[in-house]
Design an enzyme around this catalytic site. Structure first.
Site, PDB file in Angstrom:
ATOM      1  N   ASP A   1     -40.356 -37.327   4.351  1.00 27.13           N
ATOM      2  CA  ASP A   1     -40.547 -35.956   3.880  1.00 27.13           C
ATOM      3  C   ASP A   1     -40.659 -34.965   5.036  1.00 27.13           C
ATOM      4  O   ASP A   1     -41.048 -35.332   6.141  1.00 27.13           O
ATOM      5  CB  ASP A   1     -41.831 -35.850   3.052  1.00 27.13           C
ATOM      6  CG  ASP A   1     -41.776 -36.639   1.757  1.00 27.13           C
ATOM      7  OD1 ASP A   1     -40.717 -37.191   1.425  1.00 27.13           O
ATOM      8  OD2 ASP A   1     -42.821 -36.701   1.075  1.00 27.13           O
TER       9      ASP A   1
ATOM     10  N   HIS B   1     -43.058 -39.678   6.938  1.00 29.57           N
ATOM     11  CA  HIS B   1     -42.808 -38.266   7.219  1.00 29.57           C
ATOM     12  C   HIS B   1     -41.950 -38.063   8.463  1.00 29.57           C
ATOM     13  O   HIS B   1     -42.056 -38.804   9.427  1.00 29.57           O
ATOM     14  CB  HIS B   1     -44.132 -37.506   7.348  1.00 29.57           C
ATOM     15  CG  HIS B   1     -44.828 -37.364   6.037  1.00 29.57           C
ATOM     16  ND1 HIS B   1     -45.546 -38.394   5.477  1.00 29.57           N
ATOM     17  CD2 HIS B   1     -44.877 -36.336   5.149  1.00 29.57           C
ATOM     18  CE1 HIS B   1     -46.017 -38.005   4.298  1.00 29.57           C
ATOM     19  NE2 HIS B   1     -45.632 -36.760   4.085  1.00 29.57           N
TER      20      HIS B   1
END
Length: 202
Positions: A31, A170
């Site tokens: 992400d 991430h």
């Protein structure tokens, strides 16, 4: 950290994908990118293990770093919409939230969506689901948490690793200390267990 959404949570958020039905593959997701210096490292590391992943990108970062976004696609990975500006859905009206999603959608052409912070109201979800498959995860690495050491982050991520897992990682400078420690070890563990890293196809 393994997440087990209960029946109540699943009933509140129908149609959300938490896990894949796949005994042979795992699904790495990243992400918040693309992020200079981080995205390239992630892509090169994935290449070394012949692994594929799905990147839930922010529209504002795609706008800033279009070459990095294109690099993700050129390497054979999947992309998903993670909104334009990484807002918390619980604090936003339906109109403002959808506007932010649509702004990212103008740049990120994908049928997949992941709400930042996993914060989305039932009304927002109902509207977003008209155009996207909403994907969360069943393994949360917590690589973004600076109070979690790299070793603890790794232990929580690979504990009980099995086919069908959707793993939340991430693509950000904030997470890089942990992500850079976890990812190579996670890829080695997957290889040792005969699990292939795949893109999300829904």
């Amino acid at each position: 950290m393994r997440v087990k959404p209960g029946k109540i949570l699943r009933s509140l958020f129908p149609g959300v994908v938490w896990k894949m039905d796949d005994d042979e593959g795992i699904y790495l997701t990243f992400d918040d990118g693309p992020t200079p210096g981080v995205t390239e490292w992630i892509l090169n590391t994935l290449d070394r293990y012949d692994a594929k992943a799905t990147f839930f990108v922010l529209g504002k970062n795609v706008e800033l770093y279009p070459d990095l976004y294109q690099m993700i696609l050129d390497r054979g990975h999947k992309v998903g919409n993670h909104t334009y500006s990484h807002q918390k859905g619980w604090r936003m009206s339906i109109e403002r939230y959808i506007e932010d999603v649509d702004l990212a959608g103008d740049m990120v052409h994908s049928e997949l969506f992941r709400p930042p912070y996993a914060q989305i109201t039932r009304t927002q979800l109902r509207e977003v689901s008209k155009r996207y498959r909403v994907v969360l995860w069943n393994v949360l690495s917590r690589d973004y948490n600076r109070n979690v050491s790299p070793k603890k982050c790794l232990r929580g991520t690979i504990k009980g690793l099995r086919g069908g897992d959707i793993i939340s990682l991430h693509d950000s400078a904030k997470s890089f200390r942990n992500t850079s420690y976890v990812l190579p070890a996670l890829l080695r563990t997957a290889r040792e267990r005969g699990l292939k890293c795949k893109i999300l196809e829904l």
